[in-house]
Motif scaffolding. Sequence first.
Motif, short mmCIF file in Angstrom:
data_model
loop_
_atom_site.label_atom_id
_atom_site.label_comp_id
_atom_site.label_asym_id
_atom_site.label_seq_id
_atom_site.Cartn_x
_atom_site.Cartn_y
_atom_site.Cartn_z
N TRP A 85 -8.32 29.30 -13.95
CA TRP A 85 -7.33 28.38 -13.42
C TRP A 85 -7.73 27.86 -12.05
CZ3 TRP A 85 -3.28 26.03 -15.64
CH2 TRP A 85 -2.90 26.50 -16.90
N PHE A 86 -7.30 26.63 -11.77
CA PHE A 86 -7.56 25.96 -10.49
C PHE A 86 -6.33 25.19 -10.06
CE2 PHE A 86 -11.51 26.45 -12.71
CZ PHE A 86 -12.41 26.84 -11.74
N ARG A 87 -6.18 25.07 -8.76
CA ARG A 87 -5.23 24.13 -8.19
C ARG A 87 -6.06 23.15 -7.37
NH1 ARG A 87 -1.64 27.19 -5.36
NH2 ARG A 87 -0.57 27.63 -7.32
N SER A 88 -5.90 21.89 -7.65
CA SER A 88 -6.62 20.83 -6.96
C SER A 88 -5.65 20.12 -6.02
CB SER A 88 -7.21 19.84 -7.96
OG SER A 88 -8.10 20.51 -8.84
N ARG A 97 0.84 -1.21 0.00
CA ARG A 97 0.00 0.00 0.00
C ARG A 97 0.87 1.25 0.00
NH1 ARG A 97 -5.33 -1.30 1.34
NH2 ARG A 97 -5.52 -3.48 1.92
N ILE A 98 0.36 2.28 -0.67
CA ILE A 98 1.04 3.58 -0.72
C ILE A 98 -0.02 4.66 -0.54
CG2 ILE A 98 2.31 5.21 -2.20
CD1 ILE A 98 3.64 2.82 -3.54
N ALA A 99 0.32 5.66 0.26
CA ALA A 99 -0.51 6.86 0.40
C ALA A 99 0.28 8.03 -0.17
CB ALA A 99 -0.86 7.12 1.86
N VAL A 100 -0.39 8.85 -0.97
CA VAL A 100 0.25 10.02 -1.57
C VAL A 100 -0.58 11.26 -1.29
CG1 VAL A 100 1.33 8.70 -3.42
CG2 VAL A 100 -0.86 9.79 -3.84
N ARG A 101 0.10 12.39 -1.36
CA ARG A 101 -0.59 13.67 -1.42
C ARG A 101 -0.19 14.28 -2.75
NH1 ARG A 101 1.71 18.46 0.44
NH2 ARG A 101 3.96 18.37 0.54
N PHE A 102 -1.04 15.13 -3.27
CA PHE A 102 -0.77 15.67 -4.60
C PHE A 102 -1.41 17.03 -4.76
CE2 PHE A 102 -4.65 13.20 -4.96
CZ PHE A 102 -5.50 14.05 -5.63
N ALA A 103 -0.96 17.71 -5.79
CA ALA A 103 -1.61 18.93 -6.27
C ALA A 103 -1.48 18.94 -7.78
CB ALA A 103 -0.96 20.17 -5.66
N TYR A 104 -2.51 19.46 -8.43
CA TYR A 104 -2.41 19.65 -9.87
C TYR A 104 -3.07 20.95 -10.24
CZ TYR A 104 -7.08 17.32 -10.18
OH TYR A 104 -8.38 16.93 -10.04
N GLU A 105 -2.58 21.53 -11.33
CA GLU A 105 -3.14 22.79 -11.84
C GLU A 105 -3.73 22.53 -13.22
OE1 GLU A 105 -0.16 25.86 -9.53
OE2 GLU A 105 0.10 25.60 -11.69
N SER A 136 -9.42 11.68 -2.49
CA SER A 136 -10.17 12.82 -1.95
C SER A 136 -9.50 14.07 -2.49
CB SER A 136 -10.14 12.81 -0.42
OG SER A 136 -10.75 11.64 0.06
N ILE A 137 -10.30 14.96 -3.09
CA ILE A 137 -9.74 16.09 -3.83
C ILE A 137 -10.58 17.34 -3.60
CG2 ILE A 137 -9.05 16.94 -6.12
CD1 ILE A 137 -9.20 13.91 -7.01
N ASN A 138 -9.89 18.48 -3.44
CA ASN A 138 -10.54 19.78 -3.32
C ASN A 138 -9.96 20.72 -4.37
OD1 ASN A 138 -12.05 19.30 -0.77
ND2 ASN A 138 -9.98 18.99 0.01
#
Length: 159
Positions: free
Chosen positions: A103-106, A87-95, A126-128
């Motif tokens: 424009w958005f940053r998620s 198992r792997i848990a990641v955090r991320f951001a994308y534009e 889970s994404i905002n």
Amino acid sequence: MTVTESRPPFPPFTRETAIAKVRVAEDGWNGRDPARVSLAYTPDSRWRNRSEFLIGREQIVAFLTRKWAVELDYRLIKELWAFEVDRIAVRFAYEWHDVQGRWFRSYGNENWAFDGSGLMRERHASINDVAIEAADRLFHWNASGPRPVDYPSLNDFGL
């Protein structure tokens, strides 16, 4: 096994192989090729992406096709958060921007589970989304390709 039936690195993960797995996933998504990306998942992979539930590669391809048709100039950075055996848990951001040029940053977190051949069998995301001004963008490498190796990380950006 054929190339499409396995995806190294394989579990059990070490810190180094988990980091490599995260980078391979990031590079794949930054290529924005739904059919190619889907091959990193088991044929019956189960997803939760926000409030959408998917099962299998066909649904993954359809989802990613819809996603990248509206999330234009998508650029993603992922970072390892934690790992254990398979198992792997990641955090991320994308534009990205929409068709109106907004424009958005998620920002988000994903939990992944892999089978023994390195294919992802579960993905829970889970994404905002946060609206940003074009001048506030941080991710500026060439579109539809991997993030350069020496490009800053989420930590470097303070995200």
